[in-house]
Each structure stands twice: as structure tokens, then as C-alpha cells.
Design a protein around this motif. Structure first.
Motif, short mmCIF file in Angstrom:
data_model
loop_
_atom_site.label_atom_id
_atom_site.label_comp_id
_atom_site.label_asym_id
_atom_site.label_seq_id
_atom_site.Cartn_x
_atom_site.Cartn_y
_atom_site.Cartn_z
N LEU A 184 0.86 -1.19 0.00
CA LEU A 184 0.00 0.00 0.00
C LEU A 184 0.90 1.23 0.00
CD1 LEU A 184 -2.68 -1.18 2.60
CD2 LEU A 184 -2.95 -0.97 0.13
N PRO A 185 1.55 1.50 -1.15
CA PRO A 185 2.55 2.57 -1.21
C PRO A 185 1.95 3.94 -0.91
CG PRO A 185 2.02 1.78 -3.41
CD PRO A 185 1.33 0.86 -2.44
N GLY A 186 2.72 4.70 -0.14
CA GLY A 186 2.32 6.07 0.18
C GLY A 186 1.45 6.21 1.40
N LEU A 187 0.97 5.11 1.94
CA LEU A 187 0.13 5.21 3.14
C LEU A 187 0.98 5.17 4.40
CD1 LEU A 187 -3.11 3.04 2.78
CD2 LEU A 187 -2.84 5.49 2.60
N ASP A 188 0.52 5.88 5.40
CA ASP A 188 1.10 5.80 6.73
C ASP A 188 1.02 4.34 7.18
OD1 ASP A 188 1.66 7.14 9.54
OD2 ASP A 188 -0.03 5.74 9.80
N PRO A 189 2.09 3.77 7.76
CA PRO A 189 2.07 2.36 8.16
C PRO A 189 0.89 1.98 9.07
CG PRO A 189 4.31 3.19 8.25
CD PRO A 189 3.42 4.37 7.98
N GLN A 190 0.50 2.87 9.97
CA GLN A 190 -0.62 2.56 10.86
C GLN A 190 -1.93 2.50 10.09
OE1 GLN A 190 0.00 5.60 13.91
NE2 GLN A 190 0.49 3.97 15.36
N GLN A 191 -2.12 3.39 9.14
CA GLN A 191 -3.32 3.36 8.31
C GLN A 191 -3.34 2.10 7.44
OE1 GLN A 191 -2.96 7.14 6.23
NE2 GLN A 191 -4.73 7.91 7.37
N ALA A 192 -2.20 1.79 6.86
CA ALA A 192 -2.10 0.60 6.02
C ALA A 192 -2.42 -0.65 6.83
CB ALA A 192 -0.70 0.51 5.40
N GLN A 193 -1.88 -0.74 8.04
CA GLN A 193 -2.13 -1.91 8.89
C GLN A 193 -3.60 -2.00 9.27
OE1 GLN A 193 0.45 -4.26 9.70
NE2 GLN A 193 -1.45 -5.39 10.00
N ALA A 194 -4.23 -0.87 9.54
CA ALA A 194 -5.65 -0.86 9.89
C ALA A 194 -6.49 -1.40 8.72
CB ALA A 194 -6.10 0.55 10.27
N ILE A 195 -6.14 -1.02 7.50
CA ILE A 195 -6.85 -1.51 6.32
C ILE A 195 -6.68 -3.02 6.18
CG2 ILE A 195 -6.84 -1.48 3.78
CD1 ILE A 195 -6.25 1.55 4.01
N VAL A 196 -5.43 -3.48 6.29
CA VAL A 196 -5.14 -4.91 6.16
C VAL A 196 -5.86 -5.72 7.24
CG1 VAL A 196 -3.28 -6.62 6.37
CG2 VAL A 196 -2.99 -4.61 4.91
N ASP A 197 -5.82 -5.23 8.48
CA ASP A 197 -6.48 -5.94 9.58
C ASP A 197 -7.98 -6.05 9.34
OD1 ASP A 197 -4.00 -6.22 10.81
OD2 ASP A 197 -4.36 -4.61 12.27
N GLU A 198 -8.60 -4.96 8.93
CA GLU A 198 -10.05 -4.97 8.67
C GLU A 198 -10.38 -5.88 7.49
OE1 GLU A 198 -14.11 -4.06 9.04
OE2 GLU A 198 -12.46 -3.69 10.45
N ALA A 199 -9.57 -5.83 6.44
CA ALA A 199 -9.81 -6.68 5.27
C ALA A 199 -9.70 -8.16 5.64
CB ALA A 199 -8.81 -6.34 4.17
N HIS A 200 -8.75 -8.49 6.49
CA HIS A 200 -8.57 -9.90 6.88
C HIS A 200 -9.77 -10.40 7.71
CE1 HIS A 200 -6.50 -13.61 7.37
NE2 HIS A 200 -6.24 -13.44 8.65
N LEU A 201 -10.42 -9.50 8.42
CA LEU A 201 -11.61 -9.88 9.19
C LEU A 201 -12.81 -10.11 8.28
CD1 LEU A 201 -11.44 -7.45 12.24
CD2 LEU A 201 -10.98 -9.92 12.22
#
Length: 138
Positions: free
Chosen positions: A102-119
Motif C-alpha cells: 500500500l505505497p504512500g500510506l502511513d504504516p498505521q493506516q495501512a495496517q488498519a486496512i489490512v487488519d479490517e480486510a482480513h476480518l
């Protein structure tokens, strides 16, 4: 087990010959030769198909998660999926890795997206607790 309240889509295929065969969807959009990994034959295999399906679905789930979190998903978002076929004792088993960019995203925002998607991703939900899965944010 969760029972569906409604069916949104049904993918239908007809497969003959197993790993050395052929698969075709009822609408003709998928029409592919199958081959055993490492056989040198033309065609793909179930592990590649699973990796493509899961990564496509996961990227869709990331889009939903990003909208929910009010974050713009980068246009260059990508997933490199790896699905291993191996043995655990005498049984065949899968394990998987989703490497998410997820290029260009803040790491915390990127992780929040990935975590939500995995759920929420149906493939993630189907595999949870059944196979080893690692999701890496690159």
C-alpha cells in the motif's frame, strides 16, 4: 457454521481430468488447462488459482475497509499471494502468505486496512483456523 442469508453470486465450473485436466466456467469466462506443479505441462494449478482468487478478493475487502476508515486506497495497491502445497504427516496441506503493498500510506493506516480486510474477506474467513496464513505489509 455460518449459513448465508442470501446468495450474491455462484461461480460454476466444470472440471475434468483433475490436476492434469481442464476447467471451464459455465459462462465461458474461464477456460483453462490444468497441470501439476513442476510437470512442465501447459496450464495452471489449483494453488495458483486459489492465490489469484484470494488476493483479488482481499484487495476488494481492502477497498471496503479503506472507505469505512475514510482512507484513500492507493491506486498502486497490490498483493503478491503465495500458496504452498505440502504435507503434514501423510495428509496434504496448504499454507499461504499475502504480501500487501500500500505505497504512500502511513504504516498505521495501512495496517488498519489490512487488519479490517482480513476480518471481512470471505477467503480469509474460510481459511481462518484451517491453514497457516501470514499477512505481511510491505
Amino acid at each position: 457454521m455460518n449459513t448465508l442469508d442470501s446468495v450474491l453470486y455462484t461461480g460454476k465450473t466444470h472440471t475434468t481430468g483433475g490436476r492434469e485436466g481442464h476447467a471451464r466456467s459455465n459462462d465461458g469466462q474461464l477456460d483453462i488447462a490444468l497441470s501439476t506443479p513442476g510437470s512442465g505441462r501447459n496450464g495452471t494449478n489449483p494453488e495458483q488459482l486459489f492465490a489469484a482468487g484470494w488476493s483479488a478478493c482481499f484487495q476488494g475487502a481492502m477497498g471496503i475497509a479503506a472507505r469505512k476508515l475514510r482512507i484513500t486506497l492507493p491506486a498502486a495497491a497490490a498483493i503478491d499471494a503465495e500458496v504452498d502445497l505440502g504435507k503434514a504427516g501423510e495428509a496434504y496441506q496448504l499454507q499461504a502468505r499475502l504480501n500487501v503493498s500500500l505505497p504512500g500510506l502511513d504504516p498505521q493506516q495501512a495496517q488498519a486496512i489490512v487488519d479490517e480486510a482480513h476480518l471481512t474477506c470471505p477467503y480469509s474467513r474460510a481459511t481462518r483456523g484451517n491453514i497457516d496464513v501470514v499477512i505481511r505489509l510491505l
